[in-house]
Design an enzyme around this catalytic site. Structure first.
Site, PDB file in Angstrom:
ATOM      1  N   ARG A 142       0.864  -1.177   0.000  1.00  0.00           N
ATOM      2  CA  ARG A 142       0.000   0.000   0.000  1.00  0.00           C
ATOM      3  C   ARG A 142       0.908   1.237   0.000  1.00  0.00           C
ATOM      4  O   ARG A 142       2.116   1.141   0.172  1.00  0.00           O
ATOM      5  CB  ARG A 142      -0.945   0.025   1.196  1.00  0.00           C
ATOM      6  CG  ARG A 142      -0.212  -0.136   2.513  1.00  0.00           C
ATOM      7  CD  ARG A 142      -0.942   0.447   3.677  1.00  0.00           C
ATOM      8  NE  ARG A 142      -0.815   1.903   3.697  1.00  0.00           N
ATOM      9  CZ  ARG A 142       0.304   2.560   3.985  1.00  0.00           C
ATOM     10  NH1 ARG A 142       1.436   1.923   4.253  1.00  0.00           N
ATOM     11  NH2 ARG A 142       0.336   3.880   4.003  1.00  0.00           N
ATOM     12  N   GLY A 143       0.281   2.424  -0.180  1.00  0.00           N
ATOM     13  CA  GLY A 143       1.062   3.645  -0.300  1.00  0.00           C
ATOM     14  C   GLY A 143       1.336   3.868  -1.772  1.00  0.00           C
ATOM     15  O   GLY A 143       1.920   3.012  -2.445  1.00  0.00           O
ATOM     16  N   ALA A 144       0.923   5.025  -2.293  1.00  0.00           N
ATOM     17  CA  ALA A 144       0.956   5.226  -3.740  1.00  0.00           C
ATOM     18  C   ALA A 144       2.344   5.019  -4.351  1.00  0.00           C
ATOM     19  O   ALA A 144       2.475   4.288  -5.343  1.00  0.00           O
ATOM     20  CB  ALA A 144       0.410   6.620  -4.065  1.00  0.00           C
ATOM     21  N   ARG A 172      -5.449  -1.763  -9.131  1.00  0.00           N
ATOM     22  CA  ARG A 172      -6.052  -0.845  -8.144  1.00  0.00           C
ATOM     23  C   ARG A 172      -6.582   0.355  -8.918  1.00  0.00           C
ATOM     24  O   ARG A 172      -5.797   1.222  -9.335  1.00  0.00           O
ATOM     25  CB  ARG A 172      -5.000  -0.353  -7.124  1.00  0.00           C
ATOM     26  CG  ARG A 172      -4.582  -1.382  -6.082  1.00  0.00           C
ATOM     27  CD  ARG A 172      -5.607  -1.596  -4.985  1.00  0.00           C
ATOM     28  NE  ARG A 172      -5.830  -0.436  -4.147  1.00  0.00           N
ATOM     29  CZ  ARG A 172      -5.054  -0.069  -3.122  1.00  0.00           C
ATOM     30  NH1 ARG A 172      -3.999  -0.776  -2.808  1.00  0.00           N
ATOM     31  NH2 ARG A 172      -5.340   0.994  -2.405  1.00  0.00           N
ATOM     32  N   GLN A 228      -3.572   2.502  10.327  1.00  0.00           N
ATOM     33  CA  GLN A 228      -2.212   2.506   9.764  1.00  0.00           C
ATOM     34  C   GLN A 228      -1.190   3.060  10.752  1.00  0.00           C
ATOM     35  O   GLN A 228      -0.022   2.695  10.721  1.00  0.00           O
ATOM     36  CB  GLN A 228      -2.148   3.343   8.480  1.00  0.00           C
ATOM     37  CG  GLN A 228      -2.951   2.803   7.325  1.00  0.00           C
ATOM     38  CD  GLN A 228      -4.316   3.442   7.250  1.00  0.00           C
ATOM     39  OE1 GLN A 228      -4.915   3.790   8.264  1.00  0.00           O
ATOM     40  NE2 GLN A 228      -4.830   3.585   6.046  1.00  0.00           N
ATOM     41  N   ASP A 252      -2.152  13.263  -0.226  1.00  0.00           N
ATOM     42  CA  ASP A 252      -2.490  12.512  -1.430  1.00  0.00           C
ATOM     43  C   ASP A 252      -2.492  13.431  -2.632  1.00  0.00           C
ATOM     44  O   ASP A 252      -2.178  13.019  -3.757  1.00  0.00           O
ATOM     45  CB  ASP A 252      -3.842  11.839  -1.267  1.00  0.00           C
ATOM     46  CG  ASP A 252      -3.707  10.604  -0.410  1.00  0.00           C
ATOM     47  OD1 ASP A 252      -3.623  10.761   0.820  1.00  0.00           O
ATOM     48  OD2 ASP A 252      -3.622   9.504  -0.967  1.00  0.00           O
ATOM     49  N   ASN A 298      -5.785  14.653   2.172  1.00  0.00           N
ATOM     50  CA  ASN A 298      -5.000  13.610   2.834  1.00  0.00           C
ATOM     51  C   ASN A 298      -5.936  12.755   3.688  1.00  0.00           C
ATOM     52  O   ASN A 298      -7.123  13.040   3.801  1.00  0.00           O
ATOM     53  CB  ASN A 298      -3.886  14.243   3.692  1.00  0.00           C
ATOM     54  CG  ASN A 298      -2.860  13.221   4.154  1.00  0.00           C
ATOM     55  OD1 ASN A 298      -2.414  12.387   3.355  1.00  0.00           O
ATOM     56  ND2 ASN A 298      -2.491  13.250   5.420  1.00  0.00           N
ATOM     57  N   LYS A 299      -5.389  11.709   4.242  1.00  0.00           N
ATOM     58  CA  LYS A 299      -6.152  10.732   5.038  1.00  0.00           C
ATOM     59  C   LYS A 299      -7.132  11.403   5.984  1.00  0.00           C
ATOM     60  O   LYS A 299      -6.805  12.391   6.633  1.00  0.00           O
ATOM     61  CB  LYS A 299      -5.154   9.904   5.855  1.00  0.00           C
ATOM     62  CG  LYS A 299      -5.755   8.787   6.657  1.00  0.00           C
ATOM     63  CD  LYS A 299      -6.367   7.723   5.794  1.00  0.00           C
ATOM     64  CE  LYS A 299      -5.334   7.069   4.904  1.00  0.00           C
ATOM     65  NZ  LYS A 299      -5.843   6.573   3.643  1.00  0.00           N
TER      66      LYS A 299
END
Lengths: 357, 357
Positions: free
Chosen positions: B50-52, B93, B196, B237, B247-248
């Site tokens: 995970r994580g772009a 994805r 996370q 992001d 962002n998250k």
């Protein structure tokens, strides 16, 4: 017209104390029967019941069981035995002030000449229940009246029927306002780490036919930014003489965000939670619980070994962020030292009765 | 001197792609071996990685496997086959822009006359890794330099080695600043609903010998009120042309609280996350994921049947709450439209390269 109020978590039925087991909710609706004062103390210790007023009521009924046992064992010298049982009940949750307040109130009804102590204590327990319900109903009316335009409300933790004799404090205001058509949508933060919002608040609102939308606590400011929240409505564990509020961790976060977005911030708490002997919130010791509550979920370890956690139970919301403090004795708008003194002078708040509802 | 940097979640070893299985962390350190491009696509789909940036790198190596397979199957007409495999990888994805960016970059290295496509793509994948690492190191230096007085930092989600080629973005700044003695304590929000922070950030910091204290996301404002936090350091992001930050979920809550308490709010993101074609954050569609992610924990239902949930993945933090935007191309202090245009004009940010790191 329904009043969205069906839940009574602490009941006296067929000479027994019945406790709705809040540990099993929302998965199962299970009642624990307590036929002895020892069983009542154990249930309080095991957190079958939670919420300061509900704990106090459970203890008051536990005292009835203790009186019955003492009378059966020693019909002519029951008082010392009963006092011992009350002490045992009082030790079940060390920091629950309502528990000891309810037991002191029970103790004051007795002397060695009382002919039927169990009957006396049962009447007093029922009086405590009736007073709590009446206070909650009154707060519901007063708080709902502040919601002059329909809109969304956001609440935190559980301050409802499950935490009280019934109806609830902040959730009582939400019940009243919902009934009056003042609320378009109820949002509830899940309330980490114990998830009282997801487990208990959602359950009791749905039981009573009020739809609810849960969210991660950290999503609340984004929700407010979208304009969906007109009022944040929360309870209080303690309110100090200047209007500062100690309440479940996460409350302060909501207060800061509410002010940022022009949402109202309403604190709903019985008069007995107002402690006029404490000058301000920073005089309150904030209990930190063990890190494990954050590091595991459902007994399953989440965080790596070696991780530490900061796990405070409460936070302090400064009075300046509170738009309205609602008690059964009335509303204090934008509370400060003067407004608090005017409202609560001479009412006995914070003296004979407990903080920590 | 240790540089607190040991974790590489995506590796190319003995002609295979090795992925650190982030689903098993922190309980188990398990590596998934991908010997085919189909296996790589499946691992990306299954969120092993995970994580772009990390996803992009995994896809770039997946392309190497695809080239090898195409060459083996059709030595003289491998290109159409490879293109099909790249499309399959790109679909693993749907919303991961870095994934398709990395594959486009790989595709551009090829034509039908390329003699050894697997070798070419392997070099390009390694270049992507090297560039990502170099950018993260550079952001680490720039961000740490802003921490002029030692103090506590708070971060959110995982923006570390696990989400990138290594070192991380916001967590890279924390690594650099920790190494330089600029940080007295690292706090990490657990980051509901996916945790996370608790699972991944705590794990990777402890792996690298940096102590970490977790907290419930909703406790962050109370922590700031205690004075324990000098900087909030988060990733992004996407950053828009006026400096707004997606962002998250939970990031905005921290920004509001940081401003309230005079803590600095630093956003650390590669230049490629800056999308100068988007005028402001409200132009970004916020993905809402299924309610079930909030209503259950570890597959165990928490909330009652009938409860709804609002579960946005991201929130928008307005530029006005950002004290510093750190990219490898430099720092924008108090970003606004003008400052962003000055820094990012002509750098190609937001054009050929992806938003959504």
């Amino acid at each position: 017209m329904t009043d969205y109020d069906t839940i009574r978590p602490v009941r006296w039925e067929r000479d027994r104390l019945m406790l709705l087991d809040q540990r099993a909710l929302p998965g199962r609706t299970r009642w624990i029967q307590c036929e002895s004062s020892a069983a009542a103390a154990q249930a309080i210790r095991d957190m079958v019941v939670r919420g300061a007023p509900a704990i106090g009521i459970a203890a008051a009924y536990g005292a009835v069981l203790a009186a019955r046992e003492a009378m059966a064992a020693a019909p002519t010298s029951w008082l010392p035995r009963l006092e011992q049982a009350l002490e045992h009940l009082g030790a079940a949750r060390p920091t629950a002030v309502n528990l000891r307040w309810a037991l002191r109130r029970q103790r004051r009804r007795l002397d060695a000449a009382t002919p039927d102590p169990a009957a006396v204590l049962l009447r007093e327990a029922q009086a405590i229940v009736d007073e709590d319900l009446a206070a909650n109903r009154r707060m519901g009316v007063l708080g709902a009246a502040l919601m002059t335009e329909p809109g969304g409300v956001l609440t935190h933790c559980n301050t409802g029927s499950l935490a009280t004799a019934g109806y609830g404090t902040a959730l009582g205001v939400i019940r009243s306002a919902w009934m009056e058509g003042r609320i378009t949508r109820v949002y509830a933060g899940e309330t980490r780490p114990w998830l009282q919002g997801a487990r208990l608040t959602a359950w009791e609102l749905l039981q009573d036919g009020i739809p609810v939308t849960l969210l991660a606590d950290s999503a609340a400011p984004a929700l407010m930014r979208s304009g969906a929240v007109r009022w944040v409505v929360v309870g209080a564990d303690r309110v100090t003489a200047n209007g500062d509020v100690a309440n479940k961790i996460g409350t302060y976060a909501l207060a800061v965000a509410a002010r940022q977005h022009g949402a109202g911030f309403m604190v709903v708490a019985p008069r007995s939670s107002v402690d006029m002997t404490l000058p301000h919130g920073d005089a309150i010791d904030i209990e930190c619980r063990e890190a494990g509550e954050l590091l595991a979920l459902n007994g399953h370890r989440v965080a790596p070994a070696g991780a530490d956690a900061w796990n405070p139970v409460f936070d302090i919301t400064p009075a300046a962020l509170v738009d309205a403090l609602v008690t059964e004795a009335g509303v204090v708008h934008r509370p400060d030292r003067e407004g608090m003194a005017t409202r609560f002078a001479g009412t006995g708040a914070g003296d004979a009765v407990p903080a920590g509802q």
